[in-house]
Write a protein that holds these residues in place. Structure first.
Motif, PDB file in Angstrom:
ATOM      1  N   MET A   1      41.137  41.207  40.748  1.00  0.00           N
ATOM      2  CA  MET A   1      40.722  40.933  39.385  1.00  0.00           C
ATOM      3  C   MET A   1      41.966  40.773  38.519  1.00  0.00           C
ATOM      4  N   LYS A   2      41.980  39.736  37.720  1.00  0.00           N
ATOM      5  CA  LYS A   2      43.110  39.466  36.837  1.00  0.00           C
ATOM      6  C   LYS A   2      42.965  40.248  35.528  1.00  0.00           C
ATOM      7  N   ILE A   3      44.074  40.329  34.803  1.00  0.00           N
ATOM      8  CA  ILE A   3      44.077  41.020  33.516  1.00  0.00           C
ATOM      9  C   ILE A   3      43.041  40.411  32.582  1.00  0.00           C
ATOM     10  N   VAL A   4      42.936  39.107  32.559  1.00  0.00           N
ATOM     11  CA  VAL A   4      41.982  38.446  31.669  1.00  0.00           C
ATOM     12  C   VAL A   4      40.553  38.879  32.004  1.00  0.00           C
ATOM     13  N   ASP A   5      40.263  39.130  33.271  1.00  0.00           N
ATOM     14  CA  ASP A   5      38.934  39.612  33.665  1.00  0.00           C
ATOM     15  C   ASP A   5      38.689  41.023  33.144  1.00  0.00           C
TER      16      ASP A   5
END
Length: 120
Positions: free
Chosen positions: A1-5
């Motif tokens: 999972m990315k930071i934006v997620d």
């Protein structure tokens, strides 16, 4: 999972609109919506604004996905800086220095470089 997620999850948790979230962190209307839709990276300056605006947000969770999303009220210090846990000495020490502009900028630069390296 990315930071934006993780940012999207936090926004949903706070039950605020993307527009209100953008306003709260001083970004232009539609900024976070565009970042989420394009699965883009978020720069260190924006991460700094988010952490400053939402002291209950666990910065370790935001950046690394470790720990809980929200800090318990008893671990947010008088400056509004959150601490992930008493046993996480490194994170606690790092967060104590977030108030020093030069160190905050260096941390932001490191995060930006890390995110850029992941994209390459």
């Amino acid at each position: 999972m990315k930071i934006v997620d993780r940012i999207k999850l936090f926004i949903e948790y706070k039950n605020v609109s993307l527009r209100k979230f953008d306003e709260s962190i001083g970004m232009s209307k539609g900024y976070m919506s565009r970042q989420i839709k394009s699965n883009a990276s978020v720069g260190g300056d924006v991460l700094e604004k988010i952490i400053d605006t939402y002291p209950d947000l666990n910065p370790i969770w935001l950046l690394q996905g470790k720990g809980e999303m929200v800090l318990p009220p008893n671990v947010i210090n008088e400056q509004g800086i959150g601490y992930s846990s008493a046993s996480d000495a490194f994170a606690n020490t790092l967060l104590q220095y977030f108030d020093h502009p030069e160190i905050r900028k260096k941390i932001g630069d490191i995060i930006d470089q890390h995110l850029q390296d992941k994209q390459d």
